[in-house]
Structures are given as C-alpha cells and as structure tokens.
Write an enzyme that holds these catalytic residues in place. Structure first.
Site, short mmCIF file in Angstrom:
data_model
loop_
_atom_site.label_atom_id
_atom_site.label_comp_id
_atom_site.label_asym_id
_atom_site.label_seq_id
_atom_site.Cartn_x
_atom_site.Cartn_y
_atom_site.Cartn_z
CB SER A 130 5.36 -1.29 -13.30
OG SER A 130 5.18 -2.28 -13.82
CE1 TYR A 154 0.34 -2.22 -11.39
CE2 TYR A 154 1.76 -2.94 -13.15
CZ TYR A 154 1.63 -2.55 -11.84
OH TYR A 154 2.75 -2.69 -11.18
P1 NAD Z 1 1.48 -6.36 -2.96
O1 NAD Z 1 -0.01 -6.44 -3.42
O2 NAD Z 1 2.08 -7.73 -2.36
O3 NAD Z 1 1.52 -5.50 -1.83
C1 NAD Z 1 1.05 -4.25 -1.91
C2 NAD Z 1 0.46 -4.00 -0.70
O4 NAD Z 1 -0.25 -2.66 -0.84
C3 NAD Z 1 -0.46 -5.03 -0.13
O5 NAD Z 1 -0.13 -5.55 1.25
C4 NAD Z 1 -1.92 -4.36 -0.07
O6 NAD Z 1 -2.54 -4.87 1.12
C5 NAD Z 1 -1.45 -2.92 0.04
N1 NAD Z 1 -2.35 -1.97 -0.32
C6 NAD Z 1 -3.25 -2.03 -1.68
N2 NAD Z 1 -4.11 -1.11 -1.77
C7 NAD Z 1 -3.97 -0.32 -0.62
C8 NAD Z 1 -4.38 0.93 -0.09
N3 NAD Z 1 -5.51 1.57 -0.83
N4 NAD Z 1 -4.29 1.40 0.95
C9 NAD Z 1 -3.26 0.52 1.95
N5 NAD Z 1 -2.68 -0.26 1.52
C10 NAD Z 1 -2.90 -0.87 0.26
O7 NAD Z 1 2.44 -6.08 -4.35
P2 NAD Z 1 3.88 -5.97 -4.52
O8 NAD Z 1 4.18 -6.98 -5.69
O9 NAD Z 1 4.78 -6.43 -3.17
O10 NAD Z 1 3.94 -4.80 -5.10
C11 NAD Z 1 4.60 -3.62 -4.55
C12 NAD Z 1 4.56 -2.42 -5.46
O11 NAD Z 1 5.79 -2.68 -6.45
C13 NAD Z 1 3.34 -2.06 -6.08
O12 NAD Z 1 3.18 -0.74 -6.31
C14 NAD Z 1 3.32 -2.78 -7.58
O13 NAD Z 1 2.56 -2.15 -8.55
C15 NAD Z 1 4.83 -2.61 -7.81
N6 NAD Z 1 5.48 -3.73 -8.77
C16 NAD Z 1 5.71 -4.93 -8.26
C17 NAD Z 1 6.39 -5.63 -9.26
C18 NAD Z 1 6.34 -7.11 -8.90
O14 NAD Z 1 6.84 -7.86 -9.66
N7 NAD Z 1 6.12 -7.81 -7.72
C19 NAD Z 1 6.92 -5.37 -10.48
C20 NAD Z 1 6.71 -4.02 -10.77
C21 NAD Z 1 5.96 -3.15 -9.77
#
Ligand code: NAD
Length: 322
Positions: A130, A154
């Site tokens: 991130s 985070y």
């Molecule tokens: P999201 O919460 O929509 O997706 C994460 C998924 O992981 C969810 O479906 C959740 O049910 C699953 N999950 C969580 N804990 C789990 C576990 N213990 N076992 C199995 N599954 C689990 O989030 P997102 O926005 O799609 O983000 C995806 C990744 O990208 C994350 O790692 C997040 O930190 C990173 N990220 C996202 C953004 C953004 O802008 N969306 C920015 C920087 C980094």
C-alpha cells in the site's frame, strides 16, 4: 500443457474479484481463498463473485489464511503456480482502534501463506502492499524511498508484509513482487473508502464529512489500471529465469485534492453535497503521489483512466447494486 493456476487470496473483495475475472478471461485457472469476513457486507462479496462462479476454471475455497491445515489442503488439491496475496484487513482508521486483528491477519496470515508456498514449492508470489507505507514522506513517492515512517498500524502491517516477503525471497529463493496500490476506485469499491461514502451520502441527501481544509490529496487509481498492473507483474514472474524481489508503485501519478475529488463526484452525480467540516484524522497521510516509472519500464504498466472515469464507473455500479 497444464494451464497455469493462480491462487488469489481475498478474491471475493473489491480488487480481488476484478482480478479473478480478468485472469479467467486471460485463460488461467483461478482458485480464490476468501473467508467472507464481516469488515463489510459478506453478501456484497458473494455478489462480487457470481460471474466467476459460472466459469469451470474457477474454484472458490472458503476459509481463512491463518488456518494452516486449510491452506495445506488447498495447496495440495489445487497445486497453484503463482499466488497473488490480497486478503487483508484493509483500512487505516479501524486499525487505530483494533491493531491486533490487523497484525493477526496481515502479518501472521501472510506468514502462514508464505510458509505454505515454501513447503509446496510455489516460487512466485505477488503481495498487495500500500501507498500508506510511505507515511508523510515528500511526494512523489519512489520505491527506493525510506519507508520506516508508518503512521498507522495498518501501514506498519503492510511494511511488515513486505519485509517478510523479502525473507522468503532470500531463504527460499522465492520471486516476489510487492505492489504498492494507491487508493483504488471503481465498481465494487469498499464502502469504507471516501468515494463510496461520498457518493452514497450525496445520493441519499445526507451530509458528507470533509476532513481538514480539503487540500489533502490522493493519487486515485482506476481499479482496471490496478488490475493491468497486477497482470503485468504476473507476466513478468512467468518470464523471469532468476529469482527476484521487486517493489512497484501502482498509482496514477496524478494526485487529486479532496476539494477536486468532491467536485468531480458532484459533477458526475449532478448534485451538490451538503458538507460538514471535521478535523483531519490521525493515522491518515496528507498526500499520496506515485512515481510509476519503474512499473512502466518493468511491468509495462501504463494507467489510462482518469479519476473522473473511475468515478463514473463506480457510480454506474452503485446505481445498480446499492
Ligand atoms: P477488500 O476488503 O475488499 O478485500 C479483501 C478480501 O480479503 C475480502 O474479501 C475479505 O473477506 C478477505 N479476507 C480478509 N481477511 C481474510 C482472511 N483472514 N482469510 C481469508 N480471506 C480474508 O479489500 P480491497 O480494497 O480489495 O484490498 C485488497 C488488498 O489491497 C488488501 O491487501 C489491501 O490492503 C490492499 N490495498 C487496497 C487499496 C485500495 O484502495 N482498495 C489500497 C492499498 C492497498
């Protein structure tokens, strides 16, 4: 020839569900590990994967990345070639209230997954990092910048994840790409993210909370560009002959202030927001802005969608699904 199997963790979430669909279109076999946690509506995550479930090359494995027996069984059954690790507790503000769950899932869960990869001889790993690892560094952010300046739990778990990945690269010869995503926008965006919150509030004639003096900025990136970047990373991992550990910024390199973000949403919705001014929150960085030259040259990454286009894509989805 056996088709390449990509195991995606968090494949029912916002970014993961788009990635699984794209990989299926591109001819991969896809295994999605997701525990459908209740950070936000599990029903909306089930909705995200309805299309993918119709594809015979897609398998849903419902379970938790912290559960080693479950991981072992999935790896034995599906024998992935590449792992894309997106599952995490995402979001800055809740991590200030409950840092423990963030460490549990994002650090211990990542450790279980990396251990499983090492034990099952999976040598290609993509880690979702991130922009938050840059803290309040000077912009634009470069991959070579110092990232010891996390200002939220985070962010610190994402930094720890990157470091753990390096250990497995060093000891097990694993090839790892850590992709630093910059605020991703588009259909299925998480409901805790600002664009989703603002669109929802304005649509419902409710006041939005504007933090600080609205001069803070984010390098918003269309989810379709983020997915192109992940695809570029997978393609490179398929081609390389020597193990590598690389970090790439996947941003848009076009920061948008909070003020401009709100104006764009008002334009797309053709409606004015009622604004409530609130204080800037601890833990949030002030500005993000990606230098993307490395991802451009090594992953062929070239973001093509403007912020307004990403908002339009989100609103189309929101109108249909909320
Ligand atoms: P999201 O919460 O929509 O997706 C994460 C998924 O992981 C969810 O479906 C959740 O049910 C699953 N999950 C969580 N804990 C789990 C576990 N213990 N076992 C199995 N599954 C689990 O989030 P997102 O926005 O799609 O983000 C995806 C990744 O990208 C994350 O790692 C997040 O930190 C990173 N990220 C996202 C953004 C953004 O802008 N969306 C920015 C920087 C980094």
């Amino acid at each position: 020839m056996k088709e390449t199997t990509v195991l995606v963790t968090g494949g029912a979430g916002f970014i993961g569900s788009h990635l699984c669909e794209r990989l299926l279109i591109d001819g991969f076999r896809v295994v999605n590990i997701d525990n459908f946690n209740d950070y936000y509506s599990p029903e909306s995550k089930r909705h995200n994967i309805l299309n993918a479930l119709k594809n015979p090359n897609y398998r849903l494995c419902e379970g938790d990345i912290r559960d080693k027996d479950f991981l072992d069984k999935t790896f034995s059954d599906d024998q992935p070639d590449i792992v894309v690790h997106l599952a995490a507790m995402a979001g800055v503000q809740p991590s200030l209230e409950n840092p423990k769950i963030y460490y549990d899932v994002n650090v211990m869960g990542s450790l279980q997954l990396l251990t499983c990869c090492a034990e099952h001889a999976v040598s290609k790993f993509v880690f979702a990092s991130s922009s938050s690892v840059y803290g309040n560094n000077q912009t634009p952010f470069k991959e070579s910048d110092n990232t010891d300046n996390s200002i939220s739990p985070y962010a610190s778990t994402k930094k720890a994840g990157e470091v753990l990945c390096h250990v497995f690269h060093s000891i097990n010869g694993m090839s790892v790409h850590c992709l630093r995503f910059f605020t991703v926008v588009g259909p299925r965006q998480r409901p805790d993210l600002a664009v989703h919150k603002f669109v929802k509030a304005i649509t419902n004639h409710e006041a939005i909370e504007l933090r600080g003096d609205a001069t803070s900025s984010r390098d918003y990136t269309s989810v379709y560009d983020t997915i192109d970047g992940i695809r570029g990373s997978i393609s490179r991992l398929q081609k390389i002959s020597e193990p590598e550990y690389n970090i790439y910024n996947l941003g848009n390199s076009y920061p948008v202030t909070l003020d401009d973000m709100l104006q764009t949403i008002e334009t797309v919705l053709d409606r004015k927001a009622q604004v409530k001014q609130v204080e800037f929150m601890q833990g949030d960085v002030f500005s993000t802005y990606a230098d993307i030259s490395l991802a451009k040259s090594e992953l062929g990454y070239s973001p093509m969608r403007s912020f307004q286009e990403a908002v339009e894509n989100f609103v189309e989805w929101f109108v249909e699904h909320d």
